[in-house]
Design an enzyme around this catalytic site. Structure first.
Site, PDB file in Angstrom:
ATOM      1  N   GLU A 112       0.845  -1.198   0.000  1.00  0.00           N
ATOM      2  CA  GLU A 112       0.000   0.000   0.000  1.00  0.00           C
ATOM      3  C   GLU A 112       0.877   1.243   0.000  1.00  0.00           C
ATOM      4  O   GLU A 112       2.014   1.212   0.468  1.00  0.00           O
ATOM      5  CB  GLU A 112      -0.861   0.044   1.274  1.00  0.00           C
ATOM      6  CG  GLU A 112      -1.712  -1.176   1.526  1.00  0.00           C
ATOM      7  CD  GLU A 112      -2.925  -1.248   0.625  1.00  0.00           C
ATOM      8  OE1 GLU A 112      -3.343  -0.201   0.116  1.00  0.00           O
ATOM      9  OE2 GLU A 112      -3.430  -2.359   0.435  1.00  0.00           O
ATOM     10  N   ARG A 180      -5.390  13.861  -9.059  1.00  0.00           N
ATOM     11  CA  ARG A 180      -5.738  13.371 -10.394  1.00  0.00           C
ATOM     12  C   ARG A 180      -7.096  13.884 -10.858  1.00  0.00           C
ATOM     13  O   ARG A 180      -7.316  14.076 -12.051  1.00  0.00           O
ATOM     14  CB  ARG A 180      -5.685  11.846 -10.439  1.00  0.00           C
ATOM     15  CG  ARG A 180      -6.715  11.145  -9.567  1.00  0.00           C
ATOM     16  CD  ARG A 180      -6.576   9.634  -9.671  1.00  0.00           C
ATOM     17  NE  ARG A 180      -7.651   8.940  -8.969  1.00  0.00           N
ATOM     18  CZ  ARG A 180      -7.715   7.637  -8.834  1.00  0.00           C
ATOM     19  NH1 ARG A 180      -6.756   6.868  -9.324  1.00  0.00           N
ATOM     20  NH2 ARG A 180      -8.710   7.073  -8.194  1.00  0.00           N
TER      21      ARG A 180
END
Ligand SMILES: *[C@@H]1O[C@H](CO)[C@@H](O)[C@H](O)[C@H]1NC(C)=O
Ligand SMILES: *[C@@H]1O[C@H](CO)[C@@H](O)[C@H](O)[C@H]1NC(C)=O
Ligand SMILES: *[C@@H]1O[C@H](CO)[C@@H](O)[C@H](O)[C@H]1NC(C)=O
Ligand SMILES: *[C@@H]1O[C@H](CO)[C@@H](O)[C@H](O)[C@H]1NC(C)=O
Length: 341
Positions: A112, A180
């Site tokens: 992760e 993003r």
């Protein structure tokens, strides 16, 4: 005089034996452990795998490496692996009450990004090694990689074939606060961006994913976390296998350059603004020759895209590094290591 000489010879012999023994011992213990035993304390995400037979040799051609998951084998394990998710959630505990055999290493494993690892402050001075996608981990398990094949490539395929969309994005987990999402909004104000995935109620089945991406000139391989070396299968599998030029957003350009072929991707940071990026993509799609240049890397050589598969492979890979691990290492501040950029 005679006795002195005898003493001399004897003590020399003893010294020699002593050093010899020490050397042999150090050598065997640290340098060439012939059969490394890796104990996985709890399988990641509750999914166990069969360990029947000689798994590392049979599946991955890694010899002299034994994977076990029975905790009773703790005393004979060279490495005990703890997957972070279960530690942080509390579904597994560190066996701190057990005496740690001399030389046994405890490994912290996570794929992760730091934002999803939780607070690791409580793991100070516990672990001896790290297993992560990061290049500076003791054992690096990338999300994907390109492996050069022996055969020469004579690929002459026209990368323009079948392209119907300029820019495509596949997104399920859309969050306004992700960088993003901002870049996407600005980009779609400049050029058309076709959006697939659950967010846009255009989910793609796994069979449809690559054919869909192959119809796009550019694919937005935008990571949800921006962290050192965090480059996921969006690049490796989706973009490179799909045959669209990846536009990447994630760690700095240098992290991509370290792992991806030269001139095979476009990084958002190469442009002074997202508008500039949009204009560049539009011009590139219209310029056959310059667009093709982004595929030169696979015209010279054949590559195999390898994506991270099953945890057994990651665990077996520990054995490849085992004999070159430092004799002694302790992560005195794992939290700082994880969060450093
Ligand atoms: C595996 O270990 C055996 C000894 O147990 C050794 O003879 C052999 O060379 C090792 N193989 C490799 C490839 O290291
Ligand atoms: C390596 O160790 C495991 C467990 O201790 C054992 O089952 C296996 O037979 C050993 N393999 C070799 C090649 O010595
Ligand atoms: C282009 O599309 C056709 C029809 O869908 C397909 O048969 C062909 O394989 C595609 N070519 C490439 C290079 O993707
Ligand atoms: C592993 O870490 C423990 C805990 O800090 C330490 O006592 C031990 O010496 C370390 N072992 C190795 C091989 O580095």
């Amino acid at each position: 005089m005679k006795r002195g000489l005898l003493f001399c010879i004897l003590s020399g012999l003893l010294l020699c034996l002593h050093n010899g023994w020490r050397e042999a011992n150090t050598y065997n213990y640290w340098k060439s452990t012939a059969n490394v035993t890796i104990l996985v304390w709890k399988w990641p995400f509750g999914r166990s795998y069969s360990l029947k037979g000689n798994v590392c040799l049979d599946l991955y051609k890694i010899p002299n490496c034994t994977l076990v998951d029975q905790r009773s084998l703790f005393p004979s394990a060279h490495v005990v692996v703890f997957h972070n998710r279960e530690l942080v959630q509390g579904s597994q505990q560190l066996p701190i009450e057990l005496p740690r055999p001399q030389g046994q290493r405890w490994a912290w494993m996570s794929l992760e990004s730091p934002a999803h690892n939780g607070n690791l402050k409580k793991f100070a001075n516990i672990f001896n090694m790290t297993i992560s996608y990061r290049r500076d981990a003791d054992v690096t398990i990338p999300y994907g990689e390109l492996l050069p094949l022996e055969t020469e490539s004579n690929l002459v395929e026209d990368s323009h074939i079948n392209k119907t969309s300029l820019v495509c994005w596949v997104v399920s987990n859309y969050r306004n606060q992700h960088r993003r999402s901002q870049v996407y909004k600005e980009l779609s104000a400049t050029v058309p961006v076709k959006v697939y995935g659950r967010w846009n109620k255009m989910p793609l089945s796994s069979e449809d994913l690559l054919p869909t991406i192959s119809r796009c000139y550019f694919y937005l391989a935008f990571e949800n976390s921006l962290a050192k070396d965090y480059v996921t299968e969006k690049l490796w599998h989706n973009a490179y296998k799909g045959g669209a030029v990846p536009v990447v957003l994630g760690p700095p350009i240098s992290d991509y350059k370290a792992v991806a072929p030269e001139h095979s991707f476009i990084h958002v940071d190469e442009f002074s603004s997202v508008r500039e990026l949009g204009k560049y993509l539009q011009r590139l799609a219209e310029d056959r020759k310059r667009y093709e240049e982004y595929f030169n890397w696979k015209k010279k050589k054949h590559w195999k895209v390898k994506v991270h598969g099953d945890w057994r492979e990651s665990l077996c890979k520990i054995c490849l590094q085992y004999n070159s691990l430092p004799q002694h290492k302790v992560y005195s501040d794992l939290e700082a290591w994880d969060k450093k950029g």
